[in-house]
Write a protein that holds these residues in place. Structure first.
Motif, PDB file in Angstrom:
ATOM      1  N   TRP A 131       0.949  45.728   1.943  1.00 59.46           N
ATOM      2  CA  TRP A 131      -0.367  45.253   1.515  1.00 59.46           C
ATOM      3  C   TRP A 131      -0.831  44.022   2.296  1.00 59.46           C
ATOM      4  CZ3 TRP A 131      -3.506  48.222  -0.965  1.00 59.46           C
ATOM      5  CH2 TRP A 131      -3.025  49.193  -1.851  1.00 59.46           C
ATOM      6  N   LYS A 132       0.084  43.141   2.604  1.00 60.00           N
ATOM      7  CA  LYS A 132      -0.300  41.873   3.227  1.00 60.00           C
ATOM      8  C   LYS A 132      -0.305  41.912   4.749  1.00 60.00           C
ATOM      9  CE  LYS A 132      -0.633  39.665  -0.715  1.00 60.00           C
ATOM     10  NZ  LYS A 132      -1.948  39.155  -1.212  1.00 60.00           N
ATOM     11  N   ARG A 179     -16.092  42.928   6.775  1.00 60.87           N
ATOM     12  CA  ARG A 179     -15.509  42.428   5.540  1.00 60.87           C
ATOM     13  C   ARG A 179     -14.134  43.007   5.267  1.00 60.87           C
ATOM     14  NH1 ARG A 179     -20.588  42.547   1.212  1.00 60.87           N
ATOM     15  NH2 ARG A 179     -22.049  41.325   2.473  1.00 60.87           N
ATOM     16  N   ILE A 180     -13.880  44.205   5.798  1.00 63.16           N
ATOM     17  CA  ILE A 180     -12.606  44.867   5.481  1.00 63.16           C
ATOM     18  C   ILE A 180     -11.646  44.868   6.650  1.00 63.16           C
ATOM     19  CG2 ILE A 180     -13.704  46.340   3.769  1.00 63.16           C
ATOM     20  CD1 ILE A 180     -13.637  48.618   5.751  1.00 63.16           C
ATOM     21  N   SER A 181     -12.097  44.419   7.818  1.00 66.79           N
ATOM     22  CA  SER A 181     -11.226  44.395   8.988  1.00 66.79           C
ATOM     23  C   SER A 181     -11.167  42.995   9.568  1.00 66.79           C
ATOM     24  CB  SER A 181     -11.719  45.376  10.059  1.00 66.79           C
ATOM     25  OG  SER A 181     -10.942  45.274  11.225  1.00 66.79           O
ATOM     26  N   TYR A 182      -9.955  42.528   9.816  1.00 68.93           N
ATOM     27  CA  TYR A 182      -9.767  41.190  10.374  1.00 68.93           C
ATOM     28  C   TYR A 182     -10.079  41.133  11.858  1.00 68.93           C
ATOM     29  CZ  TYR A 182      -7.320  40.155   6.021  1.00 68.93           C
ATOM     30  OH  TYR A 182      -7.016  39.974   4.700  1.00 68.93           O
ATOM     31  N   TYR A 183     -10.245  42.292  12.473  1.00 68.06           N
ATOM     32  CA  TYR A 183     -10.397  42.351  13.930  1.00 68.06           C
ATOM     33  C   TYR A 183     -11.832  42.566  14.370  1.00 68.06           C
ATOM     34  CZ  TYR A 183      -5.371  42.668  13.747  1.00 68.06           C
ATOM     35  OH  TYR A 183      -4.059  42.419  13.495  1.00 68.06           O
ATOM     36  N   LYS A 202       0.821  45.186   7.043  1.00 69.92           N
ATOM     37  CA  LYS A 202       0.567  46.456   7.718  1.00 69.92           C
ATOM     38  C   LYS A 202      -0.848  46.979   7.467  1.00 69.92           C
ATOM     39  CE  LYS A 202       5.361  48.074   7.942  1.00 69.92           C
ATOM     40  NZ  LYS A 202       6.305  49.165   7.592  1.00 69.92           N
ATOM     41  N   LEU A 203      -1.281  46.986   6.210  1.00 67.61           N
ATOM     42  CA  LEU A 203      -2.618  47.519   5.909  1.00 67.61           C
ATOM     43  C   LEU A 203      -3.733  46.746   6.597  1.00 67.61           C
ATOM     44  CD1 LEU A 203      -4.168  49.720   4.444  1.00 67.61           C
ATOM     45  CD2 LEU A 203      -4.278  48.240   2.432  1.00 67.61           C
ATOM     46  N   PRO A 204      -3.729  45.396   6.569  1.00 69.08           N
ATOM     47  CA  PRO A 204      -4.764  44.664   7.332  1.00 69.08           C
ATOM     48  C   PRO A 204      -4.753  44.997   8.823  1.00 69.08           C
ATOM     49  CG  PRO A 204      -3.717  43.197   5.766  1.00 69.08           C
ATOM     50  CD  PRO A 204      -2.925  44.470   5.741  1.00 69.08           C
ATOM     51  N   LEU A 205      -3.549  45.195   9.391  1.00 75.79           N
ATOM     52  CA  LEU A 205      -3.470  45.554  10.804  1.00 75.79           C
ATOM     53  C   LEU A 205      -4.033  46.947  11.072  1.00 75.79           C
ATOM     54  CD1 LEU A 205       0.119  44.232  11.647  1.00 75.79           C
ATOM     55  CD2 LEU A 205      -2.049  43.273  12.442  1.00 75.79           C
ATOM     56  N   MET A 215      -6.524  48.375   9.308  1.00 71.52           N
ATOM     57  CA  MET A 215      -7.867  48.549   8.749  1.00 71.52           C
ATOM     58  C   MET A 215      -8.900  49.111   9.733  1.00 71.52           C
ATOM     59  SD  MET A 215      -7.839  48.298   5.612  1.00 71.52           S
ATOM     60  CE  MET A 215      -9.595  48.564   5.446  1.00 71.52           C
TER      61      MET A 215
END
Length: 297
Positions: free
Chosen positions: A206-207, A291-295, A209-212, A214
């Motif tokens: 959740w913290k 908003r949902i992707s850090y990249y 792998k999933l953000p990577l 997205m």
């Protein structure tokens, strides 16, 4: 002069390379799209060959069309079932398939096999498996366990459930393949650092792998939604829109109006509505990417 001739030759070669793709787009995408938008404002009957300009009458007719409302609702029910189930299973299988274990290549092949299987053959096999009574293999094995299976494809509710499941299994492999590539390209140093800091299993997923993942999740979501909104073959071959219209989606209703009722103008109107629905959903998802992707910047 020689340089100018060379540039001309290179440009001509470039146009020759892209010409097949451009011609295919013009004749099989652009012209049909313009034609559909034109027909949407006409009272056109394919059987009698009549065509009369009717303005927005076809769009007004949609408000009182009960079957259109049902197909509209069924389309979103189908998408609401297919998209989350497909994404969850494909991501889980991708995380499982990147492991180095005996037989993992065989598992990958089994998951991807339905993708390259003919949609017609796939649907015919599932129609046999899902027969009512004990004639169908699924209900037969359920009866051995003392369970009286329903008539899967002829019972409202169960029919939509059956079509959703068979559709997810058919297209699951492609998304699994995409996610496997994304998982394998995740930065190993970030994951190893998280493990050193004490991240384990669910928290690591959740913290970290999933953000990577997205950006890939967003792309797969858009593609899967578009695919679910234009489903036709599974509906046609498994249920033919029944029972009682419970699996009639918008694309099948377009086919029904155009080639069964011969109301080409009204069918084109529904196609235009579907086009704008898909366009709106795609724009909304794409606008939310930051908003949902850090990249995304």
């Amino acid at each position: 002069m020689i340089a100018k001739k060379r540039r001309y030759t290179q440009a001509l070669a470039g146009w020759c390379f892209i010409a097949p793709q451009m011609l295919g787009f013009i004749f099989f995408v652009l012209i049909p799209l313009i034609t559909v938008f034109t027909y949407a404002f006409q009272e056109k009957n394919l059987l009698f060959g009549t065509s009369v300009f009717s303005g927005f009458n076809n769009f007004k007719q949609l408000k009182n069309d009960v079957l259109f409302q049902k197909a509209f609702f069924n389309t979103f029910v189908f998408s609401a079932g297919v998209v989350p189930l497909n994404l969850i299973l494909s991501l889980w299988f991708a995380l499982f398939c990147v492991r180095k274990a005996a037989g993992i290549n065989l598992i990958r092949s089994i998951i991807f096999l339905p993708v390259i299987t003919s949609a017609v053959a796939w649907s015919i096999v599932w129609k046999y498996l899902l027969q009512g009574g004990t004639a169908g293999p699924i209900n037969y094995f359920l009866s051995l366990a003392g369970i009286n299976g329903p008539n899967w494809l002829m019972t409202p509710g169960w029919a939509m459930f059956s079509v959703i499941v068979t559709r997810v299994l058919k297209n699951l492999g492609m998304n699994v393949l995409i996610f496997i590539g994304a998982v394998q390209n995740m930065p190993i140093d970030v994951i190893e650092a998280a493990k050193i800091d004490g991240a384990r299993s669910l928290s690591l997923f959740w913290k970290i792998k999933l953000p990577l993942l997205m950006p890939t999740v967003l792309m797969v979501t858009i593609v899967t939604i578009i695919g679910s909104m234009r489903v036709f073959d599974s509906i046609k071959l498994l249920t033919d829109g029944g029972p009682e219209g419970s699996t009639m989606v918008l694309v099948y209703y377009i086919y029904h109006q155009a080639f069964k009722m011969f109301a080409t103008g009204f069918a084109s109107t529904i196609a235009v509505v579907l086009f704008f629905i898909v366009l709106l959903l795609t724009i909304v998802q794409w606008s939310l990417r930051k908003r949902i992707s850090y990249y995304e910047t």
